[in-house]
Design a protein around this motif. Structure first.
Motif, PDB file in Angstrom:
ATOM      1  N   ARG A  52       1.072  -1.050  -0.316  1.00 22.01           N
ATOM      2  CA  ARG A  52       0.054   0.230  -0.066  1.00 22.01           C
ATOM      3  C   ARG A  52       1.114   0.953  -0.197  1.00 22.01           C
ATOM      4  NH1 ARG A  52      -2.200  -0.189   6.227  1.00 22.01           N
ATOM      5  NH2 ARG A  52      -0.576   0.259   6.905  1.00 22.01           N
ATOM      6  N   ALA A  53       0.556   2.676   0.161  1.00 23.39           N
ATOM      7  CA  ALA A  53       0.667   4.042   0.336  1.00 23.39           C
ATOM      8  C   ALA A  53       0.320   4.492   0.674  1.00 23.39           C
ATOM      9  CB  ALA A  53       1.053   4.106  -0.911  1.00 23.39           C
ATOM     10  N   PHE A  59      -0.230   6.052  -5.274  1.00 26.81           N
ATOM     11  CA  PHE A  59       0.242   4.774  -4.332  1.00 26.81           C
ATOM     12  C   PHE A  59       1.387   5.090  -5.590  1.00 26.81           C
ATOM     13  CE2 PHE A  59       1.463   0.829  -6.794  1.00 26.81           C
ATOM     14  CZ  PHE A  59       1.177  -0.173  -5.146  1.00 26.81           C
ATOM     15  N   THR A  99      -2.395  -6.115  -3.362  1.00 27.72           N
ATOM     16  CA  THR A  99      -1.836  -4.259  -3.897  1.00 27.72           C
ATOM     17  C   THR A  99      -2.468  -3.699  -3.129  1.00 27.72           C
ATOM     18  OG1 THR A  99       0.282  -4.301  -5.027  1.00 27.72           O
ATOM     19  CG2 THR A  99      -0.702  -2.914  -5.477  1.00 27.72           C
ATOM     20  N   VAL A 101      -3.957  -0.496  -4.121  1.00 26.78           N
ATOM     21  CA  VAL A 101      -4.216   1.330  -4.546  1.00 26.78           C
ATOM     22  C   VAL A 101      -5.310   2.735  -4.234  1.00 26.78           C
ATOM     23  CG1 VAL A 101      -3.222   2.426  -7.099  1.00 26.78           C
ATOM     24  CG2 VAL A 101      -2.810  -0.888  -7.105  1.00 26.78           C
ATOM     25  N   HIS A 102      -4.093   3.126  -4.707  1.00 30.57           N
ATOM     26  CA  HIS A 102      -5.369   4.604  -4.652  1.00 30.57           C
ATOM     27  C   HIS A 102      -4.642   5.669  -4.808  1.00 30.57           C
ATOM     28  CE1 HIS A 102      -2.080   6.053  -1.187  1.00 30.57           C
ATOM     29  NE2 HIS A 102      -2.114   7.251  -1.477  1.00 30.57           N
ATOM     30  N   ALA A 105      -1.566   5.858 -10.354  1.00 30.75           N
ATOM     31  CA  ALA A 105      -0.898   5.025 -10.296  1.00 30.75           C
ATOM     32  C   ALA A 105       0.079   4.975 -11.766  1.00 30.75           C
ATOM     33  CB  ALA A 105      -1.288   3.570  -9.708  1.00 30.75           C
ATOM     34  N   CYS A 121      -8.648  -1.074  -5.379  1.00 29.09           N
ATOM     35  CA  CYS A 121      -8.729   0.176  -5.725  1.00 29.09           C
ATOM     36  C   CYS A 121      -9.297   0.579  -5.165  1.00 29.09           C
ATOM     37  CB  CYS A 121      -7.910   0.707  -7.052  1.00 29.09           C
ATOM     38  SG  CYS A 121      -9.387   0.328  -8.437  1.00 29.09           S
ATOM     39  N   ALA A 125      -8.553   5.983  -7.846  1.00 33.25           N
ATOM     40  CA  ALA A 125      -7.900   5.929  -8.211  1.00 33.25           C
ATOM     41  C   ALA A 125      -6.938   5.441 -10.044  1.00 33.25           C
ATOM     42  CB  ALA A 125      -7.209   3.976  -7.647  1.00 33.25           C
TER      43      ALA A 125
END
Length: 255
Positions: A52-53, A59, A99, A101-102, A105, A121, A125
């Protein structure tokens, strides 16, 4: 720290942690991610990994263009794409990778996505490739998307139209780039819930499944069948015989 690494209840959580740089990767971050994958691979107490980020906007936006490639001074014959260090399958990680994602990307973010087992996501995203805007060849990331099963025409649009066209969360779901779209505030909890459920399974069975499926992508059918049988025999060895009535029961869900 450019990468946060935490392990709890057999789940390793890897958080990209350069939000001020939209989680773009430089050499330091790339090496930290490679070290994280090696720990995930070699630590038997880890059954699943979540990527994640940090931050609100992205992301990952690929390589940090303000620092540029750190490998360009090497001989052309000794250079490798950063994906060799960023992707879990490049490190022979056969434990499931989820994974989340937000936000944005972009470009090299696909190194993470293309080698993940499950990608989800948030509804904000967007996926796009800035290479064309910079006059650069886009090859490794779209090839990975093709290998993942994204249709050729959609991969070409992603690679050739640059910043001007972005794949939304809904389109990513339609293309099979992600398996689920959730509200932003549900993204991390959903990833954690999926990871916890998988981590509770017998790890030998889960890892054998992941390896068999990924290797089958590149193998002739007869070879993948042979390997699948071998992994079944190896991974099922020592499995406790549990009566059907005593096996776990979980609430069913549908998607």
């Amino acid at each position: 720290m450019t990468v946060l690494f935490d392990v709890a209840d057999h789940v390793a959580t890897i958080t990209l942690n350069r939000p001020e740089k939209l989680n773009s990767f430089n050499e330091k971050m790339t090496r930290a991610i490679a070290a994280a994958w090696q720990q995930v691979r070699d630590d038997d107490s880890i059954h699943v990994a979540v990527v994640r980020a940090a931050g609100d906007r992205a992301f990952c936006t690929g390589i940090d263009v303000t620092e540029g490639p750190w490998w360009s001074g090497r001989s052309d014959w000794n250079q490798e794409a950063p994906g060799v260090m960023l992707g879990p399958k490049q490190h022979r990680v056969w434990k499931p990778v989820i994974t989340a994602v937000h936000g944005m990307a972009a470009g090299g973010a696909m190194y993470f996505i293309n080698e993940s087992d499950i990608v989800i996501c948030s509804d904000d995203a967007t996926f796009f490739d800035p290479h064309a805007n910079g006059g650069m060849v886009s090859a490794l990331e779209p090839v990975g998307m093709l290998r993942r099963g994204v249709p050729l025409g959609d991969v070409m649009r992603w690679a050739l139209l640059g910043n001007e066209e972005r794949i939304t969360a809904a389109t990513a779901l339609r293309l099979g780039l992600v398996t689920e779209v959730v509200p932003r505030d549900a993204l991390w909890p959903t990833a954690a819930s999926l990871a916890a459920e998988i981590a509770a399974r017998r790890p030998e069975a889960i890892q054998g499944t992941v390896r068999a499926v990924w290797e089958a992508i590149d193998e002739p059918w007869v070879v993948s069948q042979r390997h699948g049988l071998a992994y079944t025999q190896l991974g099922n060895r020592g499995r406790p015989e549990t009566p059907l009535a005593a096996r776990e029961r979980r609430e069913r869900r549908f998607r």
